[in-house]
Design a protein around this motif. Structure first.
Motif, PDB file in Angstrom:
ATOM      1  N   HIS A  83      39.707  41.759  40.406  1.00  0.00           N
ATOM      2  CA  HIS A  83      38.448  42.500  39.799  1.00  0.00           C
ATOM      3  C   HIS A  83      39.263  43.725  39.157  1.00  0.00           C
ATOM      4  O   HIS A  83      39.946  44.549  40.134  1.00  0.00           O
ATOM      5  CB  HIS A  83      37.642  42.804  40.950  1.00  0.00           C
ATOM      6  N   TYR A  88      35.544  41.028  37.013  1.00  0.00           N
ATOM      7  CA  TYR A  88      36.467  39.992  37.445  1.00  0.00           C
ATOM      8  C   TYR A  88      37.093  39.256  36.542  1.00  0.00           C
ATOM      9  O   TYR A  88      36.592  38.908  35.298  1.00  0.00           O
ATOM     10  CB  TYR A  88      35.576  38.810  38.167  1.00  0.00           C
ATOM     11  N   GLY A 188      43.917  39.159  45.043  1.00  0.00           N
ATOM     12  CA  GLY A 188      43.385  38.366  44.015  1.00  0.00           C
ATOM     13  C   GLY A 188      44.264  37.053  44.138  1.00  0.00           C
ATOM     14  O   GLY A 188      43.843  36.035  43.249  1.00  0.00           O
ATOM     15  N   GLU A 191      41.288  35.212  45.565  1.00  0.00           N
ATOM     16  CA  GLU A 191      40.358  35.016  44.482  1.00  0.00           C
ATOM     17  C   GLU A 191      40.446  34.104  43.427  1.00  0.00           C
ATOM     18  O   GLU A 191      39.386  33.354  42.964  1.00  0.00           O
ATOM     19  CB  GLU A 191      39.935  36.576  43.667  1.00  0.00           C
ATOM     20  N   TYR A 195      37.305  31.361  43.349  1.00  0.00           N
ATOM     21  CA  TYR A 195      36.320  31.323  42.178  1.00  0.00           C
ATOM     22  C   TYR A 195      36.423  29.915  41.143  1.00  0.00           C
ATOM     23  O   TYR A 195      35.916  29.488  40.324  1.00  0.00           O
ATOM     24  CB  TYR A 195      36.544  32.488  41.274  1.00  0.00           C
ATOM     25  N   ASN A 253      42.700  47.856  41.772  1.00  0.00           N
ATOM     26  CA  ASN A 253      42.174  46.724  41.340  1.00  0.00           C
ATOM     27  C   ASN A 253      42.378  45.896  42.705  1.00  0.00           C
ATOM     28  O   ASN A 253      43.339  45.953  43.232  1.00  0.00           O
ATOM     29  CB  ASN A 253      42.557  46.066  40.125  1.00  0.00           C
ATOM     30  N   THR A 254      41.436  44.733  42.679  1.00  0.00           N
ATOM     31  CA  THR A 254      42.033  43.541  43.792  1.00  0.00           C
ATOM     32  C   THR A 254      43.373  43.022  43.636  1.00  0.00           C
ATOM     33  O   THR A 254      44.007  42.577  44.538  1.00  0.00           O
ATOM     34  CB  THR A 254      40.793  42.719  44.195  1.00  0.00           C
ATOM     35  N   ASN A 302      36.908  46.587  47.729  1.00  0.00           N
ATOM     36  CA  ASN A 302      37.798  45.391  47.672  1.00  0.00           C
ATOM     37  C   ASN A 302      37.951  44.378  48.494  1.00  0.00           C
ATOM     38  O   ASN A 302      38.056  43.242  48.521  1.00  0.00           O
ATOM     39  CB  ASN A 302      39.297  45.962  47.182  1.00  0.00           C
ATOM     40  N   CYS A 305      35.326  42.018  48.475  1.00  0.00           N
ATOM     41  CA  CYS A 305      35.785  40.940  47.569  1.00  0.00           C
ATOM     42  C   CYS A 305      36.614  39.818  48.167  1.00  0.00           C
ATOM     43  O   CYS A 305      35.997  38.674  48.118  1.00  0.00           O
ATOM     44  CB  CYS A 305      36.613  41.492  46.114  1.00  0.00           C
ATOM     45  N   THR A 309      35.910  35.698  49.311  1.00  0.00           N
ATOM     46  CA  THR A 309      36.818  34.396  49.167  1.00  0.00           C
ATOM     47  C   THR A 309      36.990  33.601  50.415  1.00  0.00           C
ATOM     48  O   THR A 309      37.385  32.755  50.287  1.00  0.00           O
ATOM     49  CB  THR A 309      38.265  34.996  48.591  1.00  0.00           C
TER      50      THR A 309
END
Length: 491
Positions: A83, A88, A188, A191, A195, A253-254, A302, A305, A309
């Protein structure tokens, strides 16, 4: 074996044994012009048992300038998503960095050697895969500065430059930075597989992180939930430390959040000069999403997020309970560290008022954050003392006088001698931090091939609590031009 050469470094490369979907294998792209070592970090070399005398070898600059590989290296670019400013982005990855391998020291510890500026990868998108001298100097110095402050961080082994041209806002010279960490897995990294609904790969990643970096959780039925709890605790403690030293990350950011709770990815960071709770160090952050006073909230966002996941791997309630631990840890750790900065040994009900009152005066007066706390160690607690040098920091002198009365009473209640308190405070309130203007001065000299300022700052920042004779200008408030430097993501 200590004092290894480039040829005798030991490598494991566990990340390279993960499925191919986790990375792209490729070698660094060397500079066209011959690489040259700008600076080497003996303390980082010691982490992998590398003899610092290796710095003088041409092969050293070649290896960490992208043109040579040491035996056992297995280079790859890591895949992740993230993100970015709350949006995202489904695929990011190492767009200008390559993981050369995992060096193993004689104690069995592993350190990933991550070469930034190593050229294009499949994840470069529209980038050129290069780093500029300016940004690598900033990261090299700041990662060591953060380590000197006792804040968990990646380290940097060396800085290698060349005369290759790199195009940013202006034409600049290229450089490579060798970054070190036990792991560069990010929020991330989880992530990207969540996703994509690749939950089998998500499980592989979680098992890998537990096995390599949280081995005490191996074999436990709730390993993923407990892993998340420890990441929450580490992240909360990390951000509390950022807040107490007055440091802003700039791009939280993540994909810039470490699964180990390390400070990761030094872009448009900044130590505050004049105190401003809403300080934004990244001039690209037009809405102030990553302002200094937003960092604790963004840390929670974060982590939320990351929790998302892990839903295929752990019970929702367990993840929520872990997440609920974050804010109390940030707040309690912040209070604890601020008490230390104030020289207080005991926790009392009036702590928030005392801490908050001082920060409110700093905000009102835009007083220099680092210098004020260093000077506070010289506070005279004797009855009737006016503490004139401290009064000068504040616009409302009467307000400071009233606060000083409360502070003096608190110190006297604790029964501490001023000299003892000052000694304690000097151990937690740095004399030197990497102010933006100091970094800029080093950058401008380096662009003229004068690297002396890098060495001088490196030496000061690795031991920032000890005052050095003749180094008073480095502890002073910045000149006016130095307070308004614009720092972007390319910095």
């Amino acid at each position: 074996m200590a004092d290894r050469t480039l040829e005798t470094l030991r490598f494991d490369n566990s990340y390279a044994r993960l499925p191919d979907a986790f990375f792209a294998k490729l070698n660094p792209t060397p500079f066209n012009a011959p690489p040259r070592l700008i600076h080497g970090n003996p303390a980082a070399a010691a982490l992998i048992d590398l003899d610092p005398e290796q710095f003088a070898r041409p092969e050293f600059a070649g290896t960490f300038g992208g043109s040579l590989l040491a035996p056992g290296m297995d280079p790859l670019a890591m895949l992740y998503a993230g993100h970015q400013f709350g949006v995202y982005v489904p695929q990011l990855g190492d767009g200008r960095a390559i993981l050369l391998g995992e060096a193993v020291n004689e104690r069995g510890g592993t350190w990933e050697l991550h070469l930034k500026g190593a050229g294009m990868t499949p994840f470069s998108r529209d980038g050129d895969g290069r780093a500029v001298l300016r940004s690598t100097i900033r990261e090299y110095l700041c990662s060591e500065a953060m380590h000197g402050l006792g804040i968990p961080t990646t380290r940097a082994l060396c800085l290698v430059g060349s005369d290759d041209k790199v195009y940013r806002e202006d034409v600049e010279t290229g450089a490579m930075l060798l970054r070190m960490a036990p792991s560069h897995v990010r929020f991330g990294t989880f992530e990207v597989f969540y996703y994509r609904k690749q939950y089998d790969r998500l499980r592989v990643l979680a098992d890998y992180v537990v096995d390599r970096h949280y081995p005490h959780l191996r074999g436990t039925a709730d390993a993923v939930a407990r892993l998340f709890l420890e990441v929450v605790e580490r992240t909360a403690a990390l951000i509390a430390q950022w807040q107490t030293v007055g440091w802003a990350h700039g791009v939280m950011n993540t994909d810039n959040m470490s699964i180990l709770g390390l400070t990761l990815d030094y872009g448009p960071f900044g130590f505050m000069d004049d105190y401003d709770a809403a300080f934004v160090c990244n001039h690209s952050d037009h809405n102030g999403r990553y302002a200094f006073n937003q960092q604790p909230y963004i840390g929670l966002w974060n982590l939320s997020c990351l929790a998302q996941t892990l839903l295929p791997l752990a019970p929702k309630e367990a993840l929520k309970e872990a997440l609920d631990r974050y804010t109390p840890i940030v707040e309690s750790e912040f209070r604890r560290r601020m008490r230390l900065k104030l020289g207080l040994r005991e926790e009392r009900s009036g702590d928030d008022e005392l801490i908050g009152g001082l920060l409110a005066m700093l905000q009102e007066s835009h007083a220099d954050y680092t210098r004020l706390f260093r000077e506070l160690g010289r506070f005279d607690s004797a009855p009737g003392a006016t503490n004139e040098s401290l009064r000068e920091y504040f616009l409302d002198r009467d307000r400071f006088a009233a606060w000083a009365v409360r502070y003096r009473e608190r110190l006297r209640d604790e029964g501490d001698a001023d000299d003892d308190r000052r000694e304690r405070m000097d151990r937690v309130n740095p004399c030197y931090v990497l102010r933006n203007y100091l970094a800029q001065t080093a950058i401008e000299k380096a662009q003229r091939k004068d690297f002396s300022e890098i060495e001088r700052l490196f030496d000061l920042l690795r031991d920032p609590y000890r005052e050095r004779p003749g180094m008073e200008p480095y502890a002073a408030a910045p000149p006016n031009w130095g307070k308004h430097l614009a720092v972007s993501c390319s910095s």
